[in-house]
Design a protein around this motif. Structure first.
Motif, PDB file in Angstrom:
ATOM      1  N   LEU A  36       0.821  -1.210   0.000  1.00 17.22           N
ATOM      2  CA  LEU A  36       0.000   0.000   0.000  1.00 17.22           C
ATOM      3  C   LEU A  36       0.857   1.262   0.000  1.00 17.22           C
ATOM      4  O   LEU A  36       0.518   2.257  -0.648  1.00 17.22           O
ATOM      5  CB  LEU A  36      -0.941  -0.015   1.206  1.00 17.22           C
ATOM      6  N   ALA A  37       1.983   1.204   0.709  1.00 18.14           N
ATOM      7  CA  ALA A  37       2.897   2.354   0.718  1.00 18.14           C
ATOM      8  C   ALA A  37       3.502   2.581  -0.665  1.00 18.14           C
ATOM      9  O   ALA A  37       3.640   3.727  -1.117  1.00 18.14           O
ATOM     10  CB  ALA A  37       3.997   2.123   1.753  1.00 18.14           C
ATOM     11  N   ILE A  38       3.843   1.498  -1.347  1.00 17.74           N
ATOM     12  CA  ILE A  38       4.375   1.613  -2.708  1.00 17.74           C
ATOM     13  C   ILE A  38       3.302   2.149  -3.650  1.00 17.74           C
ATOM     14  O   ILE A  38       3.571   3.008  -4.498  1.00 17.74           O
ATOM     15  CB  ILE A  38       4.906   0.250  -3.187  1.00 17.74           C
ATOM     16  N   MET A  39       2.077   1.677  -3.478  1.00 16.14           N
ATOM     17  CA  MET A  39       0.979   2.174  -4.306  1.00 16.14           C
ATOM     18  C   MET A  39       0.779   3.672  -4.111  1.00 16.14           C
ATOM     19  O   MET A  39       0.587   4.423  -5.080  1.00 16.14           O
ATOM     20  CB  MET A  39      -0.313   1.427  -3.971  1.00 16.14           C
ATOM     21  N   ALA A  40       0.837   4.111  -2.871  1.00 13.82           N
ATOM     22  CA  ALA A  40       0.656   5.537  -2.598  1.00 13.82           C
ATOM     23  C   ALA A  40       1.785   6.360  -3.221  1.00 13.82           C
ATOM     24  O   ALA A  40       1.551   7.437  -3.782  1.00 13.82           O
ATOM     25  CB  ALA A  40       0.597   5.759  -1.087  1.00 13.82           C
ATOM     26  N   LYS A  41       3.008   5.834  -3.141  1.00 13.08           N
ATOM     27  CA  LYS A  41       4.167   6.536  -3.693  1.00 13.08           C
ATOM     28  C   LYS A  41       4.018   6.762  -5.188  1.00 13.08           C
ATOM     29  O   LYS A  41       4.363   7.837  -5.698  1.00 13.08           O
ATOM     30  CB  LYS A  41       5.432   5.733  -3.401  1.00 13.08           C
ATOM     31  N   TYR A  42       3.476   5.775  -5.893  1.00 14.20           N
ATOM     32  CA  TYR A  42       3.360   5.860  -7.349  1.00 14.20           C
ATOM     33  C   TYR A  42       1.934   6.141  -7.817  1.00 14.20           C
ATOM     34  O   TYR A  42       1.627   5.978  -8.999  1.00 14.20           O
ATOM     35  CB  TYR A  42       3.882   4.571  -7.980  1.00 14.20           C
ATOM     36  N   GLN A  43       1.067   6.566  -6.895  1.00 12.26           N
ATOM     37  CA  GLN A  43      -0.311   6.937  -7.224  1.00 12.26           C
ATOM     38  C   GLN A  43      -0.996   5.839  -8.043  1.00 12.26           C
ATOM     39  O   GLN A  43      -1.601   6.100  -9.097  1.00 12.26           O
ATOM     40  CB  GLN A  43      -0.339   8.269  -7.982  1.00 12.26           C
ATOM     41  N   THR A  44      -0.906   4.631  -7.562  1.00 17.06           N
ATOM     42  CA  THR A  44      -1.370   3.466  -8.304  1.00 17.06           C
ATOM     43  C   THR A  44      -2.883   3.313  -8.240  1.00 17.06           C
ATOM     44  O   THR A  44      -3.489   3.457  -7.177  1.00 17.06           O
ATOM     45  CB  THR A  44      -0.707   2.196  -7.729  1.00 17.06           C
ATOM     46  N   VAL A  45      -3.487   2.986  -9.384  1.00  9.93           N
ATOM     47  CA  VAL A  45      -4.926   2.735  -9.426  1.00  9.93           C
ATOM     48  C   VAL A  45      -5.245   1.404  -8.757  1.00  9.93           C
ATOM     49  O   VAL A  45      -6.074   1.316  -7.851  1.00  9.93           O
ATOM     50  CB  VAL A  45      -5.447   2.744 -10.876  1.00  9.93           C
ATOM     51  N   GLY A  46      -4.608   0.337  -9.222  1.00 12.50           N
ATOM     52  CA  GLY A  46      -4.825  -0.988  -8.642  1.00 12.50           C
ATOM     53  C   GLY A  46      -3.654  -1.894  -8.955  1.00 12.50           C
ATOM     54  O   GLY A  46      -2.876  -1.626  -9.880  1.00 12.50           O
ATOM     55  N   MET A  47      -3.507  -2.964  -8.175  1.00 10.06           N
ATOM     56  CA  MET A  47      -2.449  -3.917  -8.458  1.00 10.06           C
ATOM     57  C   MET A  47      -2.862  -5.310  -7.996  1.00 10.06           C
ATOM     58  O   MET A  47      -3.595  -5.466  -7.007  1.00 10.06           O
ATOM     59  CB  MET A  47      -1.123  -3.525  -7.803  1.00 10.06           C
ATOM     60  N   SER A  48      -2.399  -6.329  -8.729  1.00  5.89           N
ATOM     61  CA  SER A  48      -2.580  -7.726  -8.343  1.00  5.89           C
ATOM     62  C   SER A  48      -1.216  -8.386  -8.312  1.00  5.89           C
ATOM     63  O   SER A  48      -0.382  -8.140  -9.194  1.00  5.89           O
ATOM     64  CB  SER A  48      -3.485  -8.466  -9.322  1.00  5.89           C
ATOM     65  N   VAL A  49      -1.003  -9.230  -7.295  1.00  9.86           N
ATOM     66  CA  VAL A  49       0.286  -9.906  -7.170  1.00  9.86           C
ATOM     67  C   VAL A  49       0.063 -11.384  -6.854  1.00  9.86           C
ATOM     68  O   VAL A  49      -0.987 -11.782  -6.336  1.00  9.86           O
ATOM     69  CB  VAL A  49       1.162  -9.271  -6.059  1.00  9.86           C
ATOM     70  N   ALA A  50       1.058 -12.176  -7.167  1.00  7.75           N
ATOM     71  CA  ALA A  50       1.071 -13.593  -6.792  1.00  7.75           C
ATOM     72  C   ALA A  50       2.514 -13.985  -6.520  1.00  7.75           C
ATOM     73  O   ALA A  50       3.409 -13.605  -7.276  1.00  7.75           O
ATOM     74  CB  ALA A  50       0.471 -14.458  -7.885  1.00  7.75           C
ATOM     75  N   VAL A  51       2.718 -14.742  -5.438  1.00  6.44           N
ATOM     76  CA  VAL A  51       4.067 -15.121  -5.030  1.00  6.44           C
ATOM     77  C   VAL A  51       4.170 -16.636  -4.911  1.00  6.44           C
ATOM     78  O   VAL A  51       3.308 -17.281  -4.298  1.00  6.44           O
ATOM     79  CB  VAL A  51       4.431 -14.465  -3.676  1.00  6.44           C
ATOM     80  N   VAL A  52       5.226 -17.179  -5.501  1.00  8.66           N
ATOM     81  CA  VAL A  52       5.512 -18.613  -5.428  1.00  8.66           C
ATOM     82  C   VAL A  52       6.774 -18.815  -4.596  1.00  8.66           C
ATOM     83  O   VAL A  52       7.790 -18.147  -4.815  1.00  8.66           O
ATOM     84  CB  VAL A  52       5.720 -19.207  -6.831  1.00  8.66           C
ATOM     85  N   LYS A  53       6.696 -19.719  -3.643  1.00 11.92           N
ATOM     86  CA  LYS A  53       7.848 -20.075  -2.809  1.00 11.92           C
ATOM     87  C   LYS A  53       7.858 -21.585  -2.635  1.00 11.92           C
ATOM     88  O   LYS A  53       6.812 -22.198  -2.406  1.00 11.92           O
ATOM     89  CB  LYS A  53       7.766 -19.384  -1.446  1.00 11.92           C
ATOM     90  N   ASN A  54       9.029 -22.185  -2.761  1.00 14.04           N
ATOM     91  CA  ASN A  54       9.152 -23.640  -2.639  1.00 14.04           C
ATOM     92  C   ASN A  54       8.162 -24.358  -3.558  1.00 14.04           C
ATOM     93  O   ASN A  54       7.534 -25.342  -3.183  1.00 14.04           O
ATOM     94  CB  ASN A  54       8.954 -24.088  -1.197  1.00 14.04           C
TER      95      ASN A  54
END
Length: 384
Positions: A36-54
């Motif tokens: 959310l802090a990164i979104m605020a910094k770059y005035q982001t409209v929306g974002m989706s993420v997915a993380v794979v581990k092991n």
């Protein structure tokens, strides 16, 4: 046209969705706060993420808005036009046909496509499929790339403008025309319309929802993409990203009209399903015991052809995204969208980040919003 709305963190938190999580609540909370802090910094409209581990998806999240005007929150099942990451779907499909003995990477592309693909400045140097898929063909986009007439000597007297001054195989220039040609070859060799081939031979076997054909998808799941207008200081929607293709398809010529589906950038898919696709490449062509391509083909795609660019066949190597890690993947940029898919095949981790609009910058030719998001997700969820 819509002015950017600077949502407070507490408001954005209301629009967060978590569908897959095997991490502690505190870890999830810290990850969300950082995003959310990164979104605020770059005035982001929306974002989706997915993380794979092991080798498992451990985290998916959607934040912000799918549509500003409708004030619709972004959800994990929503799909984006992912831009140039789409190229790897085209190349993967072609590797299947190579394995089936239809042609080879070092065949002359003119003979495969059915009209002359030859740099007039180097008439004795053949352009191969390998060159097309690695952006070393000497082709450029300066003559356009939305249809094949731009490079077809039988259709366009200015066809030579589509070539650079260097010899094929001895230079690199990222070129979308390469992959619209590659997608056309896929169609000619398989006898199946491009979008249908990818659906039947990649998406369906992996259980993924998406595709290149806008008219075949649920438009309620499309995420509105926004370009930032610096002069007006507003985000403007890009409806052309999902423009219907019904009229063009009604006059479709198999083996020539393929750029209608944009093999170079037209895949529509969610971040979560893109991560599942990424895992197939991370596991060298196989996912959940479903073999899409051979290990040899996957390794060929992932192997860089030069140290300067780090580009293989629709996948690239990058060493400065996460310190000390060599990652493989691709990013995308179109209609205001920024996307990124990178993985580490030996350590079995990977990260997908997609935004439908933000005010960003670039460092060493890499999008700063994507880089900060990827590093944050790595630090919070993979390094720990």
């Amino acid at each position: 046209m819509f002015a950017y709305i600077n949502f407070p963190k507490c408001f954005l938190s209301f629009f967060c969705y978590l569908s897959i999580s095997t991490i502690a609540f505190g870890q999830s909370q810290k990850t969300e706060q950082d995003l959310l802090a990164i979104m605020a910094k770059y005035q982001t409209v929306g974002m989706s993420v997915a993380v794979v581990k092991n080798n498992k998806i451990i985290y998916t999240k959607s934040l912000g808005l799918k549509d500003i005007a409708e004030h619709t929150p972004l959800a994990n099942e929503d799909i984006f036009r992912i831009a140039s990451i789409s190229k790897s779907f085209t190349a993967t499909s072609l590797m299947q046909l190579i394995e089936a003995g239809k042609f080879s990477l070092d065949d002359e592309f003119s003979e495969l496509i059915g009209f002359k693909i030859n740099n007039p400045k180097f008439p004795n140097t053949k352009i191969t499929l390998r060159m097309i898929l690695s952006h070393t063909s000497s082709l450029s986009d300066k003559n356009g790339y939305f249809d094949l007439d731009v490079i077809n000597p039988n259709k366009n007297p200015n066809w030579a403008a589509s070539y650079n001054d260097y010899e094929p195989g001895k230079g690199y220039e990222y070129c979308n025309l390469n992959f619209n040609l590659a997608g056309t070859l896929l169609e000619k060799a398989s006898g199946e319309r491009f979008d249908q081939y990818v659906k039947h031979h990649l998406l369906d076997p992996l259980g993924l929802y998406g595709g290149y054909c806008v008219d075949s998808l649920d438009n309620k799941r499309f995420v509105t993409l926004y370009t930032y207008n610096n002069e007006k200081n507003i985000f403007e929607p890009s409806p052309e990203a999902y423009a219907p293709k019904s009229e063009q398809i009604s006059h479709y010529i198999m083996g020539y009209s393929t750029p209608v589906f944009s093999p170079t950038g037209g895949m529509k898919i969610s971040a979560t399903d893109l991560a599942k696709y990424m895992m197939m490449h991370m596991n060298y062509g196989t996912s959940n015991r479903i073999k899409i391509i051979s290990k040899k083909s996957a390794q060929t795609m992932q192997t860089k052809l030069s140290d300067d660019e780090g580009y293989g066949l629709a996948l690239r190597q990058i060493t400065d995204l996460i310190p000390g890690k060599t990652l493989i993947g691709h990013n995308g940029d179109a209609y205001g969208l920024y996307s990124s898919m990178f993985f580490q095949p030996k350590e079995k981790f990977g990260i997908v980040v997609i935004t439908n609009g933000c005010k960003t910058s670039y460092t060493n030719d890499f999008n700063d919003f994507l880089k900060e998001s990827i590093r944050s997700l790595y630090d919070n969820l993979i390094a720990n």
